[in-house]
Scaffold this motif. Structure first.
Motif, PDB file in Angstrom:
ATOM      1  N   TYR A   1       0.866  -1.248  -0.021  1.00  0.00           N
ATOM      2  CA  TYR A   1      -0.151   0.083  -0.073  1.00  0.00           C
ATOM      3  C   TYR A   1       0.965   1.213   0.050  1.00  0.00           C
ATOM      4  O   TYR A   1       1.916   1.148   0.554  1.00  0.00           O
TER       5      TYR A   1
ATOM      6  N   GLN B   1       0.724   5.174   1.523  1.00  0.00           N
ATOM      7  CA  GLN B   1       0.079   6.060   2.333  1.00  0.00           C
ATOM      8  C   GLN B   1       0.836   7.490   2.367  1.00  0.00           C
ATOM      9  O   GLN B   1       2.038   7.635   2.586  1.00  0.00           O
TER      10      GLN B   1
ATOM     11  N   GLY C   1      -1.450  11.948   6.594  1.00  0.00           N
ATOM     12  CA  GLY C   1      -2.656  12.179   7.049  1.00  0.00           C
ATOM     13  C   GLY C   1      -3.870  11.432   6.419  1.00  0.00           C
ATOM     14  O   GLY C   1      -4.999  11.926   6.458  1.00  0.00           O
ATOM     15  N   ARG C   2      -3.678  10.373   5.454  1.00  0.00           N
ATOM     16  CA  ARG C   2      -4.552   9.591   4.452  1.00  0.00           C
ATOM     17  C   ARG C   2      -4.486   8.287   4.731  1.00  0.00           C
ATOM     18  O   ARG C   2      -3.745   7.654   5.354  1.00  0.00           O
ATOM     19  N   GLY C   3      -5.554   7.666   4.225  1.00  0.00           N
ATOM     20  CA  GLY C   3      -5.581   6.085   4.223  1.00  0.00           C
ATOM     21  C   GLY C   3      -4.681   5.604   3.402  1.00  0.00           C
ATOM     22  O   GLY C   3      -4.465   6.003   2.379  1.00  0.00           O
ATOM     23  N   PRO C   4      -4.393   4.234   3.676  1.00  0.00           N
ATOM     24  CA  PRO C   4      -3.571   3.476   2.683  1.00  0.00           C
ATOM     25  C   PRO C   4      -4.365   3.346   1.279  1.00  0.00           C
ATOM     26  O   PRO C   4      -5.593   3.045   1.183  1.00  0.00           O
TER      27      PRO C   4
ATOM     28  N   PHE D   1      -4.154   0.783  -2.045  1.00  0.00           N
ATOM     29  CA  PHE D   1      -3.711  -0.377  -2.620  1.00  0.00           C
ATOM     30  C   PHE D   1      -2.898  -0.326  -3.801  1.00  0.00           C
ATOM     31  O   PHE D   1      -3.290   0.346  -4.772  1.00  0.00           O
TER      32      PHE D   1
ATOM     33  N   LEU E   1       3.682   0.837   2.425  1.00  0.00           N
ATOM     34  CA  LEU E   1       3.449  -0.168   3.732  1.00  0.00           C
ATOM     35  C   LEU E   1       3.340  -1.541   2.985  1.00  0.00           C
ATOM     36  O   LEU E   1       2.517  -1.745   2.009  1.00  0.00           O
TER      37      LEU E   1
ATOM     38  N   LEU F   1      -5.173  -7.833   8.002  1.00  0.00           N
ATOM     39  CA  LEU F   1      -3.977  -7.474   7.639  1.00  0.00           C
ATOM     40  C   LEU F   1      -2.939  -7.053   8.777  1.00  0.00           C
ATOM     41  O   LEU F   1      -3.432  -6.438   9.686  1.00  0.00           O
TER      42      LEU F   1
ATOM     43  N   PHE G   1       0.483  -5.194   9.228  1.00  0.00           N
ATOM     44  CA  PHE G   1       1.063  -4.101   8.736  1.00  0.00           C
ATOM     45  C   PHE G   1       2.512  -4.102   9.276  1.00  0.00           C
ATOM     46  O   PHE G   1       2.694  -4.141  10.329  1.00  0.00           O
ATOM     47  N   GLY G   2       3.584  -3.809   8.358  1.00  0.00           N
ATOM     48  CA  GLY G   2       4.852  -3.344   8.794  1.00  0.00           C
ATOM     49  C   GLY G   2       4.866  -1.750   9.105  1.00  0.00           C
ATOM     50  O   GLY G   2       3.938  -1.367   8.832  1.00  0.00           O
ATOM     51  N   GLN G   3       5.975  -1.339   9.389  1.00  0.00           N
ATOM     52  CA  GLN G   3       5.936   0.035   9.875  1.00  0.00           C
ATOM     53  C   GLN G   3       5.968   1.238   8.946  1.00  0.00           C
ATOM     54  O   GLN G   3       6.039   2.232   8.859  1.00  0.00           O
TER      55      GLN G   3
END
Lengths: 113, 115
Positions: free
Chosen positions: B36, B38, B41-44, B46, B89, B103, B105-107
């Motif tokens: 993903y 990112q 301030g926004r969503g992931p 795809f 991500l 899911l 997630f990694g950092q």
């Protein structure tokens, strides 16, 4: 292109108050999720929801949290008595039954004072 | 213990070069892996999904590989542009027996493409 929407975009609340975060998933999707992201940290899974019930929840999702799909289009996350550490971005996501890809909303930034 | 690790440092590259981002995991057996994007301030958003039985996937300037023996995925952006600057991500899917699609997630790795 259809997208997941979330309201409000920002919410400020006092510690101990209840908040409800709202999401409208993509219309033909069947699986719904909430994630959160504390500032500067990674995205964390909270809960998954399918067929009108919780299918999995994380350790974070304790008794203070609940989810509901009240009317076939909205998907809500309620935090009953907010704590300072609940301050985070909360993301809703959804996917179809036949594919693994999750589509995320823009998030609600929750600040607990 | 279970871990997902992405490039720990931010990645700075020159426009036009290929960016390679790494995702390593331990003590997970994901059925698939997703990447993903990112923005702050926004969503992931795809980008690509690769399943455990696939070695490589491509989409336009993006390529992802998945090595389940090494427990590693590489994500490549060729001919990078300043507009590719974002955090990327890595997310593992269906890691448990429940198969709910959650899911992990990694950092994330922050990529900065300089003109």
């Amino acid at each position: 292109e259809p997208e997941v929407t979330q309201t409000p975009s920002h919410q400020v609340t006092q510690m101990g108050q209840e908040v409800i975060l709202r999401c409208v998933p993509i219309s033909n999707h069947l699986y719904f999720y909430w994630y959160r992201q504390i500032l500067g940290q990674k995205v964390e899974f909270l809960v998954s929801f399918y067929n009108n019930e919780i299918s999995e929840k994380s350790e974070i999702f304790d008794d203070q949290f609940s989810v509901e799909r009240p009317d076939g289009s909205n998907f809500t996350l309620k935090i009953r008595s907010t704590k300072l550490e609940d301050s985070a971005m909360y993301f809703c996501a959804s996917r179809t039954g036949g594919a693994e890809t999750q589509y995320f909303g823009p998030g609600t930034r929750l600040l607990v004072l | 213990s279970q871990k997902i690790e992405q490039n720990s440092e931010a990645l700075n590259i020159q426009e036009g070069k290929t960016a390679t981002l790494t995702c390593n995991y331990t003590n997970y057996s994901p059925a698939y892996l997703q990447w993903y994007r990112q923005d702050p301030g926004r969503g992931p958003v795809f980008l690509l999904l690769i399943r455990e039985n696939e070695k490589e996937k491509r989409k336009e300037r993006l390529k992802v590989t998945f090595d389940t023996t090494l427990k590693q995925s590489l994500f490549h952006i060729t001919a990078s542009q300043p507009a590719d600057s974002a955090t990327y991500l890595c997310a593992l899917g269906d890691v448990g027996s429940s198969n709910t699609g959650k899911l992990i997630f990694g950092q994330g790795t922050t990529l900065q493409v300089k003109p």
